[in-house]
Write an enzyme that holds these catalytic residues in place. Structure first.
Site, PDB file in Angstrom:
ATOM      1  N   GLU A 113       0.804  -1.219   0.000  1.00 12.27           N
ATOM      2  CA  GLU A 113       0.000   0.000   0.000  1.00 12.27           C
ATOM      3  C   GLU A 113       0.839   1.273   0.000  1.00 12.27           C
ATOM      4  O   GLU A 113       0.317   2.365  -0.242  1.00 12.27           O
ATOM      5  CB  GLU A 113      -0.938  -0.009   1.208  1.00 12.27           C
ATOM      6  N   GLU A 165       6.974 -21.642   8.357  1.00 12.10           N
ATOM      7  CA  GLU A 165       7.412 -20.757   9.437  1.00 12.10           C
ATOM      8  C   GLU A 165       8.464 -21.390  10.338  1.00 12.10           C
ATOM      9  O   GLU A 165       9.096 -20.710  11.135  1.00 12.10           O
ATOM     10  CB  GLU A 165       6.230 -20.306  10.279  1.00 12.10           C
TER      11      GLU A 165
END
Length: 271
Positions: A79, A110
């Site tokens: 963004e 992860e």
């Protein structure tokens, strides 16, 4: 000791509650998140100052995380270009398991403590840059390993976690610990913890971009004009800033491609 994000919910027998009751209880829990963020403001300030200093000197900001935390980092990074007009490689979000993990969980991604630094090498990361690890639990090996290696390579490191005294925070030079407590659905850190991380990311990137001069007054003068809504907004911003009619403002915006350039051109040629 169990992390607070893994402790049992304050509510039980959720399946027996009405929709109204579920919504009321979730909302009650969500209201506690801004207070938790407020307590971490001094930590957020230290991280924001460090990031801004590095970026003013030409550095970049990297986020790493897994699952929800990784997705939030990718969202914040993606963004920044349309909002502030910066290049797409200035703020970079990396998620464990690669871009496919944005939509679909990648099993055990992860848990690889070496992979984050390997992923970061694709961007030629260096000591000029800043690395922020995002992990609700504060125990994600992918994030711990990335931060540890970044420290060894001379980078500034920070983190956003939702448990106190975590391994991730121990690796970060500028830790941000927003302790949000047990989730409404036990262990579902996409809820309060995710909301807290999103709030901190909003604060961090917005504050840094303002420090970099990417906002004038309170306006996104460098935003990308990628749709009609933003073109209309940019036109109004020019009208307000230099006091011209809509047709003139629209013409200036079309000619110069940004609010800042349009205003600067008009000001320089009409002073």
């Amino acid at each position: 000791m169990i992390n607070t994000t893994e402790q049992d919910s304050h509510y039980s027998s959720l399946e027996q509650l009405s929709v109204a009751e579920l919504l009321q209880h979730i909302n009650r829990e969500d209201k506690t998140v801004p207070d938790a963020v407020e307590k971490a403001l001094p930590q957020i300030e230290k991280l924001a100052v460090a990031v801004a200093e590095k970026m003013k000197a030409g550095g970049r900001l990297f986020y790493i995380g897994a699952g929800t935390s990784g997705r939030l980092g990718v969202v914040d990074a993606s963004e920044c270009p349309p909002t502030f007009g910066v290049s797409f490689d200035m703020v970079v979000g990396i998620i464990a398991g690669g871009d496919s993990a944005i939509r679909k969980a990648v099993e055990f991604a992860e848990d690889d403590a070496e992979q984050a630094w390997i992923d970061l090498q694709e961007y030629s990361i260096s000591s000029k840059d800043v690395l922020v690890g995002i992990a609700a639990s504060g125990g994600t090996p992918y994030v711990i390993g990335g931060l540890r290696r970044a420290n060894e390579e001379g980078l500034i490191t920070g983190c956003i976690v939702c448990n106190a005294g975590s391994p991730v925070a121990a690796e970060a030079q500028f830790p941000v610990e927003v302790v949000t407590g047990p989730e409404f659905v036990t262990g579902s850190t996409r809820m309060k913890a995710g909301t807290a991380q999103k709030l901190v990311l909003n604060m961090l990137s917005t504050t840094v971009m303002i420090q970099l001069g990417r906002v004038k007054g309170n306006k996104m003068v460098d935003m990308q004009l990628s749709n009609h809504k933003l073109i209309d907004r940019g036109t109004r911003m020019i009208m307000q800033e230099i006091g011209v009619e809509e047709t003139v403002a629209a013409s200036l915006l079309k000619e110069h491609g940004s609010v800042r350039k349009a205003v600067d051109f008009y000001t320089n040629n009409n002073s």
